[in-house]
Design an enzyme around this catalytic site. Structure first.
Site, PDB file in Angstrom:
ATOM      1  N   ASN A  47      48.041  37.398  41.495  1.00 36.73           N
ATOM      2  CA  ASN A  47      47.717  36.005  41.796  1.00 36.73           C
ATOM      3  C   ASN A  47      47.921  35.160  40.542  1.00 36.73           C
ATOM      4  O   ASN A  47      48.353  35.669  39.512  1.00 36.73           O
ATOM      5  CB  ASN A  47      46.279  35.890  42.320  1.00 36.73           C
ATOM      6  CG  ASN A  47      45.280  36.496  41.356  1.00 36.73           C
ATOM      7  OD1 ASN A  47      45.070  35.997  40.251  1.00 36.73           O
ATOM      8  ND2 ASN A  47      44.646  37.607  41.771  1.00 36.73           N
ATOM      9  N   LYS A  53      29.409  33.776  51.359  1.00 34.98           N
ATOM     10  CA  LYS A  53      29.598  34.786  50.318  1.00 34.98           C
ATOM     11  C   LYS A  53      28.296  35.041  49.584  1.00 34.98           C
ATOM     12  O   LYS A  53      27.959  36.187  49.267  1.00 34.98           O
ATOM     13  CB  LYS A  53      30.683  34.331  49.340  1.00 34.98           C
ATOM     14  CG  LYS A  53      31.137  35.395  48.354  1.00 34.98           C
ATOM     15  CD  LYS A  53      32.380  34.947  47.594  1.00 34.98           C
ATOM     16  CE  LYS A  53      32.936  36.073  46.742  1.00 34.98           C
ATOM     17  NZ  LYS A  53      34.181  35.676  46.036  1.00 34.98           N
TER      18      LYS A  53
END
Length: 396
Positions: A208, A336
């Site tokens: 990434n 999350k």
């Protein structure tokens, strides 16, 4: 680091020219910078250059009567927050080790009670001479910080240890000792940073865009607050921070092993790395050759390290996760927070200008069970400091 009084002593080494960059950077950060030069240093660089960059009168002469009282060597010694000598020659190190004060620089250094740092820079043979090594160790025993020399090509033509570290490294070392708010003294902090790389074959990998900057600044902020810091870092273009144990990793599996194996001893864990959620099912030994038609790669889930840390979190341990989103930022970050049993989730959107990968600024919202706190657009350095103050300092 800003609003500090930094005294920079320059001695007669070829690396003296690099100190221009250090003085300029310290000044730009909002610090008051004073420069003292030995007569030998003036053979390599002029006082006028340093005076222009620092904005203060450069002190060169022990007996001049032209200086204002507030830059007298005793008053300057009292005013300093940090006193650094770079480059520090073998001669100046010998004087410091034995309390010799025969010029303005050594006299001010001897009188100063602030944090002190010396940066040895000289020929390899001079550096490795037992006398020089004894003098360096004596400085350490007296509480003087020593930044180790770098290795490489030297001005004399030799190759070896003795190069002065780059100005950015010296500034990092100054910042490490300048802070007076050591609220994390005695605490252990683990930070993850950067990307992971998931190999497809010996040539290719999945990764990434993470630069690692946010994680590195968090590690520095924790260090500056007095913590013993471990930085688990993927491959980045960033220099290792001074005074921090850096554990290099490549893959998500490497990161899981490094973090979970150290988690029990940590007081604070900050998961700022951009960890791959998926990795190839198999990694082939040879380069995958191109062919006609479509090509697919079966993937499998990697270890959810944040979730594993939440499941094993010990009493009093603070767990901080990160969430980068492209949409529904607060909603997704809140999910999350709950699912990972984290104490805090630091959320930012890649869609926000000045936030996300590859930039020096960030704009985050910190979520906890008690609510949320949004920080404005700040440098990543300032963002790191505020994250620690909000998530850790108030818990200390």
């Amino acid at each position: 680091m800003k609003d500090k009084c930094i005294v920079v002593g320059i001695t007669g080494g070829i690396a003296a020219f690099k100190i221009c960059s250090l003085v300029s950077s310290l000044k730009k950060k909002g610090n008051e910078v004073h420069v003292l030069m030995t007569k030998e240093a003036q053979e390599f660089i002029t006082p006028l250059t340093l005076q222009t960059l620092s904005g203060t009168r450069v002190i060169t002469d022990m007996f001049s009567v032209d200086y204002e009282p507030d830059v007298h060597h005793i008053s300057l010694a009292k005013k300093a927050d940090v006193f650094v000598i770079a480059p520090a020659t073998a001669n100046i190190i010998a004087k410091i080790a034995h309390g010799i004060a025969d010029d303005m620089l050594t006299s001010t250094f001897l009188a100063c009670q602030a944090e002190k740092l010396i940066v040895p820079a000289m020929n390899t043979g001079m550096l490795e001479n037992p006398v020089t090594q004894d003098n360096i160790e004596a400085c350490r025993r007296y509480g003087i910080h020593v930044l180790d020399s770098a290795s490489g090509y030297l001005a004399c033509g030799d190759t070896g240890k003795g190069r002065m570290p780059e100005p950015s490294v010296i500034q990092d070392a100054i910042e490490a000792i300048a802070s007076k708010d050591r609220y994390l003294t005695g605490k252990k902090v683990l930070v993850t940073a950067g990307p992971t790389q998931e190999a497809l074959d010996p040539v290719r990998y999945i990764t990434n865009h993470s630069s690692g900057k946010m994680g590195y600044e968090l590690a520095r902020a924790a260090r500056n607050a007095g913590a013993e810091v471990t930085l688990v870092a993927g491959k980045t273009a960033l220099a290792d921070p001074v005074g921090i144990e850096v554990v290099p990793i490549v893959s998500a599996a490497d990161l899981a092993e490094a973090v979970l194996g150290r988690s029990e001893s940590q007081d604070v864990i900050i998961m700022a790395a951009a960890v791959a959620d998926y990795t190839p099912v198999t990694v082939v030994d040879q380069k995958i050759k191109k062919s006609e038609g479509e090509f697919s790669v079966p993937l499998k889930r990697t270890t959810d390290v944040l979730k594993a840390l939440g499941e094993r979190k010990k009493t009093g341990q603070i767990l901080i996760g990160f969430a980068m989103e492209t949409q529904n930022l607060i909603e997704n970050a809140g999910k999350k927070l709950a699912s990972k049993n984290a104490d805090y989730i630091v959320a930012n959107s890649i869609a926000d200008a000045g936030a996300g990968f590859g930039v020096d600024t960030n704009k985050v919202t910190i979520l906890s069970k008690d609510g949320e706190k949004s920080l404005g657009l700040l440098s990543k350095e300032e963002t790191a400091e505020k994250i620690l103050e909000f998530c850790v300092k108030k818990e200390s």
